[in-house]
Scaffold this motif. Structure first.
Motif, PDB file in Angstrom:
ATOM      1  N   GLU A  29       0.818  -1.249   0.024  1.00 31.11           N
ATOM      2  CA  GLU A  29      -0.038   0.011   0.017  1.00 31.11           C
ATOM      3  C   GLU A  29       0.915   1.355   0.038  1.00 31.11           C
ATOM      4  O   GLU A  29       0.805   2.495   0.787  1.00 31.11           O
ATOM      5  N   LEU A  30       1.695   1.160  -0.828  1.00 32.65           N
ATOM      6  CA  LEU A  30       2.775   2.380  -1.051  1.00 32.65           C
ATOM      7  C   LEU A  30       2.389   3.244  -2.227  1.00 32.65           C
ATOM      8  O   LEU A  30       1.771   2.826  -3.202  1.00 32.65           O
ATOM      9  N   THR A  31       2.623   4.571  -2.221  1.00 32.95           N
ATOM     10  CA  THR A  31       2.579   5.330  -3.232  1.00 32.95           C
ATOM     11  C   THR A  31       3.870   5.887  -3.887  1.00 32.95           C
ATOM     12  O   THR A  31       4.917   5.454  -3.035  1.00 32.95           O
ATOM     13  N   SER A  33       5.443   8.736  -3.661  1.00 32.17           N
ATOM     14  CA  SER A  33       5.793   9.606  -2.474  1.00 32.17           C
ATOM     15  C   SER A  33       6.083   8.913  -1.240  1.00 32.17           C
ATOM     16  O   SER A  33       7.172   8.837  -0.762  1.00 32.17           O
ATOM     17  N   THR A  34       5.282   7.634  -0.730  1.00 28.58           N
ATOM     18  CA  THR A  34       5.606   7.354   0.429  1.00 28.58           C
ATOM     19  C   THR A  34       7.000   6.125   0.129  1.00 28.58           C
ATOM     20  O   THR A  34       7.742   5.996   1.246  1.00 28.58           O
ATOM     21  N   LEU A  35       6.915   5.642  -1.097  1.00 30.10           N
ATOM     22  CA  LEU A  35       8.363   4.950  -1.485  1.00 30.10           C
ATOM     23  C   LEU A  35       9.469   5.669  -1.217  1.00 30.10           C
ATOM     24  O   LEU A  35      10.355   5.407  -0.955  1.00 30.10           O
ATOM     25  N   GLU A  37      10.084   8.327   0.156  1.00 27.65           N
ATOM     26  CA  GLU A  37      10.444   8.674   1.561  1.00 27.65           C
ATOM     27  C   GLU A  37      11.017   7.602   2.101  1.00 27.65           C
ATOM     28  O   GLU A  37      11.873   8.003   3.043  1.00 27.65           O
ATOM     29  N   ALA A  38      10.401   6.608   2.182  1.00 25.24           N
ATOM     30  CA  ALA A  38      11.103   5.528   2.838  1.00 25.24           C
ATOM     31  C   ALA A  38      12.344   5.019   2.520  1.00 25.24           C
ATOM     32  O   ALA A  38      13.179   4.587   3.144  1.00 25.24           O
ATOM     33  N   ARG A  43      11.054  11.823  -5.344  1.00 21.50           N
ATOM     34  CA  ARG A  43       9.882  11.116  -5.974  1.00 21.50           C
ATOM     35  C   ARG A  43      10.389  10.948  -7.472  1.00 21.50           C
ATOM     36  O   ARG A  43       9.935   9.965  -8.237  1.00 21.50           O
TER      37      ARG A  43
END
Length: 104
Positions: A29-31, A33-35, A37-38, A43
Motif C-alpha cells: 500500500e505504497l505510493t 511519495s511514500t516509497l 520517502e521510505a 519522487r
C-alpha cells in the motif's frame, strides 16, 4: 568452464520498475511519495524507475533490499536480465556472426 544456457527466453524479462509498480506498491500500500520517502530518494527517481526509464543501481538495490526484506542481488539480477536482453536484441546480427571456439 561454464554451463551453456540453451533455453533462451522469448520475451523481454520483467523490468524491476514494473515489479515495483505491479507487485510491491499495491502489496505494501505504497505510493510514489511514500516509497521515495521510505527509501530516502526523490519522487522523480522513483517515478522514472516505475516508468522503466531508469534502471536499478547498486545503491537503489541496497535500499530496496533493506526496505522489502529481500536482497540487493534480487534487484540487481532482475536489472541484469533486462540489460542483457536489451543488449542481445540490439546486436543480435553481430552476435550471430561470431563463431564459437572449441577447446583443444
Amino acid at each position: 568452464m561454464s554451463i551453456p544456457n540453451t533455453t533462451r527466453i522469448k520475451r523481454r524479462p520483467t523490468h524491476p520498475g514494473e515489479m515495483l509498480r505491479e507487485d510491491f506498491l499495491p502489496e505494501y500500500e505504497l505510493t510514489v511519495s511514500t516509497l521515495a520517502e521510505a527509501l530516502g530518494v526523490s519522487r522523480q527517481s522513483i517515478n522514472e524507475l516505475l516508468r522503466e526509464r531508469r534502471g536499478i543501481s547498486p545503491e537503489m538495490a541496497l535500499r530496496l533490499g533493506r526496505l522489502f526484506g529481500n536482497t540487493p542481488e534480487f534487484w540487481l539480477n532482475a536489472q541484469r536480465a533486462v540489460d542483457l536482453w536489451d543488449a542481445a536484441e540490439g546486436i543480435k546480427k553481430d552476435i550471430a556472426r561470431i563463431k564459437p571456439l572449441n577447446a583443444a
